[in-house]
Design a protein around this motif. Sequence first.
Motif, PDB file in Angstrom:
ATOM      1  N   HIS A 241       0.816  -1.215   0.000  1.00  0.00           N
ATOM      2  CA  HIS A 241       0.000   0.000   0.000  1.00  0.00           C
ATOM      3  C   HIS A 241       0.849   1.263   0.000  1.00  0.00           C
ATOM      4  CE1 HIS A 241      -4.009  -1.966   1.464  1.00  0.00           C
ATOM      5  NE2 HIS A 241      -3.503  -2.552   0.393  1.00  0.00           N
ATOM      6  N   GLU A 242       1.917   1.266   0.779  1.00  0.00           N
ATOM      7  CA  GLU A 242       2.849   2.394   0.766  1.00  0.00           C
ATOM      8  C   GLU A 242       4.264   1.849   0.703  1.00  0.00           C
ATOM      9  OE1 GLU A 242       2.261   5.233   3.880  1.00  0.00           O
ATOM     10  OE2 GLU A 242       0.329   5.905   3.067  1.00  0.00           O
ATOM     11  N   ARG A 243       5.130   2.613   0.072  1.00  0.00           N
ATOM     12  CA  ARG A 243       6.516   2.183  -0.087  1.00  0.00           C
ATOM     13  C   ARG A 243       7.437   3.315   0.350  1.00  0.00           C
ATOM     14  NH1 ARG A 243      11.739   3.180  -1.948  1.00  0.00           N
ATOM     15  NH2 ARG A 243      12.573   1.487  -3.220  1.00  0.00           N
ATOM     16  N   HIS A 244       8.237   3.061   1.382  1.00  0.00           N
ATOM     17  CA  HIS A 244       9.154   4.076   1.889  1.00  0.00           C
ATOM     18  C   HIS A 244      10.600   3.590   1.934  1.00  0.00           C
ATOM     19  CE1 HIS A 244       5.640   6.445   2.860  1.00  0.00           C
ATOM     20  NE2 HIS A 244       5.137   5.406   3.497  1.00  0.00           N
ATOM     21  N   ASP A 245      10.784   2.289   1.686  1.00  0.00           N
ATOM     22  CA  ASP A 245      12.125   1.708   1.696  1.00  0.00           C
ATOM     23  C   ASP A 245      12.086   0.423   0.878  1.00  0.00           C
ATOM     24  OD1 ASP A 245      14.888   1.884   3.282  1.00  0.00           O
ATOM     25  OD2 ASP A 245      14.301  -0.226   3.168  1.00  0.00           O
ATOM     26  N   ALA A 246      13.214   0.078   0.276  1.00  0.00           N
ATOM     27  CA  ALA A 246      13.263  -1.136  -0.542  1.00  0.00           C
ATOM     28  C   ALA A 246      12.897  -2.373   0.256  1.00  0.00           C
ATOM     29  CB  ALA A 246      14.651  -1.294  -1.160  1.00  0.00           C
ATOM     30  N   SER A 247      13.175  -2.358   1.556  1.00  0.00           N
ATOM     31  CA  SER A 247      12.866  -3.516   2.399  1.00  0.00           C
ATOM     32  C   SER A 247      11.370  -3.721   2.601  1.00  0.00           C
ATOM     33  CB  SER A 247      13.538  -3.363   3.766  1.00  0.00           C
ATOM     34  OG  SER A 247      13.017  -2.235   4.463  1.00  0.00           O
ATOM     35  N   ASP A 248      10.567  -2.717   2.269  1.00  0.00           N
ATOM     36  CA  ASP A 248       9.124  -2.844   2.455  1.00  0.00           C
ATOM     37  C   ASP A 248       8.540  -3.981   1.634  1.00  0.00           C
ATOM     38  OD1 ASP A 248       9.272  -0.685   4.134  1.00  0.00           O
ATOM     39  OD2 ASP A 248       8.430   0.754   2.710  1.00  0.00           O
ATOM     40  N   PHE A 249       9.157  -4.311   0.511  1.00  0.00           N
ATOM     41  CA  PHE A 249       8.656  -5.407  -0.308  1.00  0.00           C
ATOM     42  C   PHE A 249       8.753  -6.741   0.429  1.00  0.00           C
ATOM     43  CE2 PHE A 249       9.817  -2.247  -3.542  1.00  0.00           C
ATOM     44  CZ  PHE A 249       8.666  -2.243  -4.313  1.00  0.00           C
ATOM     45  N   ASP A 250       9.691  -6.840   1.348  1.00  0.00           N
ATOM     46  CA  ASP A 250       9.882  -8.078   2.103  1.00  0.00           C
ATOM     47  C   ASP A 250       9.095  -8.109   3.402  1.00  0.00           C
ATOM     48  OD1 ASP A 250      11.779  -9.058   0.233  1.00  0.00           O
ATOM     49  OD2 ASP A 250      13.335  -7.820   1.177  1.00  0.00           O
ATOM     50  N   THR A 251       8.724  -6.943   3.920  1.00  0.00           N
ATOM     51  CA  THR A 251       8.143  -6.902   5.260  1.00  0.00           C
ATOM     52  C   THR A 251       6.759  -6.260   5.365  1.00  0.00           C
ATOM     53  OG1 THR A 251       9.220  -4.783   5.751  1.00  0.00           O
ATOM     54  CG2 THR A 251      10.463  -6.793   6.268  1.00  0.00           C
ATOM     55  N   LYS A 252       6.331  -5.510   4.370  1.00  0.00           N
ATOM     56  CA  LYS A 252       5.113  -4.722   4.550  1.00  0.00           C
ATOM     57  C   LYS A 252       4.051  -4.935   3.483  1.00  0.00           C
ATOM     58  CE  LYS A 252       7.332  -1.145   7.322  1.00  0.00           C
ATOM     59  NZ  LYS A 252       7.615   0.304   7.498  1.00  0.00           N
ATOM     60  N   THR A 253       4.138  -6.032   2.728  1.00  0.00           N
ATOM     61  CA  THR A 253       3.030  -6.359   1.839  1.00  0.00           C
ATOM     62  C   THR A 253       1.830  -6.753   2.712  1.00  0.00           C
ATOM     63  OG1 THR A 253       3.921  -8.600   1.633  1.00  0.00           O
ATOM     64  CG2 THR A 253       4.434  -7.021  -0.124  1.00  0.00           C
ATOM     65  N   GLN A 254       0.635  -6.693   2.143  1.00  0.00           N
ATOM     66  CA  GLN A 254      -0.576  -6.869   2.955  1.00  0.00           C
ATOM     67  C   GLN A 254      -0.696  -8.255   3.549  1.00  0.00           C
ATOM     68  OE1 GLN A 254      -1.174  -3.499   3.496  1.00  0.00           O
ATOM     69  NE2 GLN A 254      -3.157  -4.433   3.901  1.00  0.00           N
ATOM     70  N   ASP A 255      -0.138  -9.289   2.932  1.00  0.00           N
ATOM     71  CA  ASP A 255      -0.178 -10.608   3.531  1.00  0.00           C
ATOM     72  C   ASP A 255       0.658 -10.662   4.803  1.00  0.00           C
ATOM     73  OD1 ASP A 255       2.110 -10.290   1.869  1.00  0.00           O
ATOM     74  OD2 ASP A 255       2.435 -12.461   1.858  1.00  0.00           O
ATOM     75  N   LYS A 256       1.812  -9.937   4.792  1.00  0.00           N
ATOM     76  CA  LYS A 256       2.658  -9.903   5.991  1.00  0.00           C
ATOM     77  C   LYS A 256       1.965  -9.104   7.099  1.00  0.00           C
ATOM     78  CE  LYS A 256       6.590 -11.510   3.890  1.00  0.00           C
ATOM     79  NZ  LYS A 256       6.331 -11.213   2.507  1.00  0.00           N
ATOM     80  N   ILE A 257       1.342  -8.012   6.740  1.00  0.00           N
ATOM     81  CA  ILE A 257       0.652  -7.176   7.725  1.00  0.00           C
ATOM     82  C   ILE A 257      -0.524  -7.942   8.312  1.00  0.00           C
ATOM     83  CG2 ILE A 257      -0.773  -5.105   7.989  1.00  0.00           C
ATOM     84  CD1 ILE A 257       1.081  -3.730   5.988  1.00  0.00           C
ATOM     85  N   ALA A 258      -1.252  -8.669   7.493  1.00  0.00           N
ATOM     86  CA  ALA A 258      -2.406  -9.436   7.981  1.00  0.00           C
ATOM     87  C   ALA A 258      -1.992 -10.565   8.906  1.00  0.00           C
ATOM     88  CB  ALA A 258      -3.191 -10.003   6.798  1.00  0.00           C
ATOM     89  N   ALA A 259      -0.792 -11.105   8.675  1.00  0.00           N
ATOM     90  CA  ALA A 259      -0.330 -12.228   9.492  1.00  0.00           C
ATOM     91  C   ALA A 259       0.336 -11.774  10.787  1.00  0.00           C
ATOM     92  CB  ALA A 259       0.657 -13.069   8.693  1.00  0.00           C
ATOM     93  N   ALA A 260       0.630 -10.483  10.888  1.00  0.00           N
ATOM     94  CA  ALA A 260       1.354  -9.973  12.070  1.00  0.00           C
ATOM     95  C   ALA A 260       0.447  -9.983  13.315  1.00  0.00           C
ATOM     96  CB  ALA A 260       1.838  -8.564  11.788  1.00  0.00           C
TER      97      ALA A 260
END
Length: 303
Positions: free
Chosen positions: A284-303
């Motif tokens: 949904h938002e991208r502020h750092d290259a690492s966001d692709f590994d940690t902040k996609t919606q599946d990762k957020i939903a599983a947190a």
Amino acid sequence: MTETKFPPEKNLPTGYVPPKVWTWEPGNGGAFASINRPIAGATHDKERPVGKHPLQLYSLGTPNGQKVTILLEELLAAGHGGAEYDAWLINIGKGDQFSSGFVEVNPNSKIPALMDHAPVDGGEPIRLFESASIMTYLAEKFGAFLPTETRARAETLNWLFWQMGSAPFLGGGFGHFYTYAPMKIQYAIDRYAMEVKRQMDVLNRHLANNEFMAGKDYTIADMAIWPWYGRLALHGAYDDAGTFLSVDEYEHVQRWTKQLAARPGVKRGAMVNKTSGPLSEQLHERHDASDFDTKTQDKIAAA
């Protein structure tokens, strides 16, 4: 010359006759009633957010938005560290594009919009709106994906602006009447289906003799065209309109589409500000290259 008259009983809706003066009826825009209006300007005050990078993108992961995020990710993949960016989600369904902060960047209230807080002239931040303008600006700033040789540059711009002129027939024309309009109108669907197939044939004939849109080099023209026509070719647009339009018959478009879809920069760029599809493909938002590994919606939903 005698003016052709159409009997009102054959109009849609039956009996409709255009009034002498058109009047806006709020809510009469079908699926997009909340974002369409006949006036410009802000509807509410809201400051736009600003992140840590010089490039601040305000967008949504539609085909128009993906054009810019694909370019930014391709620039980063090519080693242009100055292309790091913050991508802020603009939810057009909720009217974010009508906020005062967004309208300051784009008075036309359409995504994408970009602010460059570190322009090459060292002056005040530069605002950019319209995807082709943003892409040309970034390609020139970083000296990438836009040839400097006269003929190659001309061909790149030919196809970049071909997309700008053609895609409204695909999206606002065919896509709207095929998928989003509150009623199915055969005349409208047939008219725009024919035009989209003509456009696909234009691409197919060109790509029969060219690896990329501008020839042998991958450019912003490819990045601009792929989110619209590549998505259609992959059966990912308008409730699989690809079947309706027999897109598999365009073999050269299919080759080009799959070639681009395999690029890491295209894959990442297509995820940014995306709010539909598999959760693993939504960032949904991208502020750092690492966001692709940690902040996609599946990762957020599983947190």
